[in-house]
Design a protein around this motif. Sequence first.
Motif, mmCIF file in Angstrom:
data_model
loop_
_atom_site.group_PDB
_atom_site.id
_atom_site.type_symbol
_atom_site.label_atom_id
_atom_site.label_comp_id
_atom_site.label_asym_id
_atom_site.label_seq_id
_atom_site.Cartn_x
_atom_site.Cartn_y
_atom_site.Cartn_z
ATOM 1 N N UNK A 1 10.614 2.580 -5.290
ATOM 2 C CA UNK A 1 11.255 0.871 -5.470
ATOM 3 C C UNK A 1 9.537 0.054 -5.140
ATOM 4 N N UNK A 2 8.437 0.777 -5.004
ATOM 5 C CA UNK A 2 7.260 0.135 -4.252
ATOM 6 C C UNK A 2 6.189 -0.570 -5.790
ATOM 7 N N UNK A 3 6.519 0.867 -6.831
ATOM 8 C CA UNK A 3 6.089 0.866 -7.640
ATOM 9 C C UNK A 3 5.609 -0.711 -8.163
ATOM 10 N N UNK A 4 3.736 -0.744 -9.146
ATOM 11 C CA UNK A 4 3.586 -1.708 -9.463
ATOM 12 C C UNK A 4 4.389 -2.773 -10.449
ATOM 13 N N UNK B 1 1.098 -0.960 -0.460
ATOM 14 C CA UNK B 1 0.245 0.234 -0.079
ATOM 15 C C UNK B 1 0.638 1.642 0.158
ATOM 16 N N UNK B 2 2.207 1.205 0.053
ATOM 17 C CA UNK B 2 3.132 2.691 0.097
ATOM 18 C C UNK B 2 2.769 3.113 -1.163
ATOM 19 N N UNK B 3 3.388 4.538 -0.759
ATOM 20 C CA UNK B 3 2.980 5.283 -2.400
ATOM 21 C C UNK B 3 4.184 4.833 -2.821
ATOM 22 N N UNK B 4 3.693 4.935 -3.706
ATOM 23 C CA UNK B 4 4.850 4.714 -4.916
ATOM 24 C C UNK B 4 5.436 5.954 -6.007
ATOM 25 N N UNK B 5 4.910 7.450 -5.336
ATOM 26 C CA UNK B 5 5.334 7.941 -6.139
ATOM 27 C C UNK B 5 6.414 8.469 -5.810
ATOM 28 N N UNK B 6 6.656 8.398 -3.597
ATOM 29 C CA UNK B 6 7.166 8.958 -3.008
ATOM 30 C C UNK B 6 8.558 7.787 -2.870
#
Length: 184
Positions: A84-87, A76-81
């Motif tokens: 590395x946690x992008x889909x 659920x992390x903010x991938x914009x910030x």
Amino acid sequence: MPVSPPICDVGWRAPPFALPGTDNRTRTLDDIRGERGTLVMFICNHCPYVLAVLDRILRDARDLQALGIGVAAICANDAAAYPQDSFENMKTLAEDRAFPFPYLHDESQEVARAYGAACTPDFFGFDSSLGLQYRGRLDASGRQRAPEDTRRDLFEAMKQVAGTGRGPADQVPSMGCSIKWKAA
């Protein structure tokens, strides 16, 4: 700074969800629900606490699935910030590490909020009727892996849930990096 979730609210009901997975399928809570229980984990790609124990998470998930426990992980992390946690990076990690469970993307962070997720990793272990029975740690690992012979807290708790429908009375909270919430 490490964060720990609150103590297990035994019997609390799992909120429903429908989230896209790294396998390009949308999964609901009912899709992942196991005959003898369900484990919903909040993890991410970049957290050093998750990365330190990812192999143990995968091992325990496989072992729990063999006991009739349904398993899914949610990022659920903010991938914009935290790119590395992008889909796309979630897809790469799930494929590279052969995740045996759906890895789901909570881009809106609504599911993480509904669950009250606090950190990565954060484990929610439910009984067969989706009442919360375990909200504790994987094992005694932190940012560094605990020794190989460390007690498997999550596995033992969920094994107990599968066998009796009840989690252990004593639970040690998980510890990890805070969920990376989007700016309001």
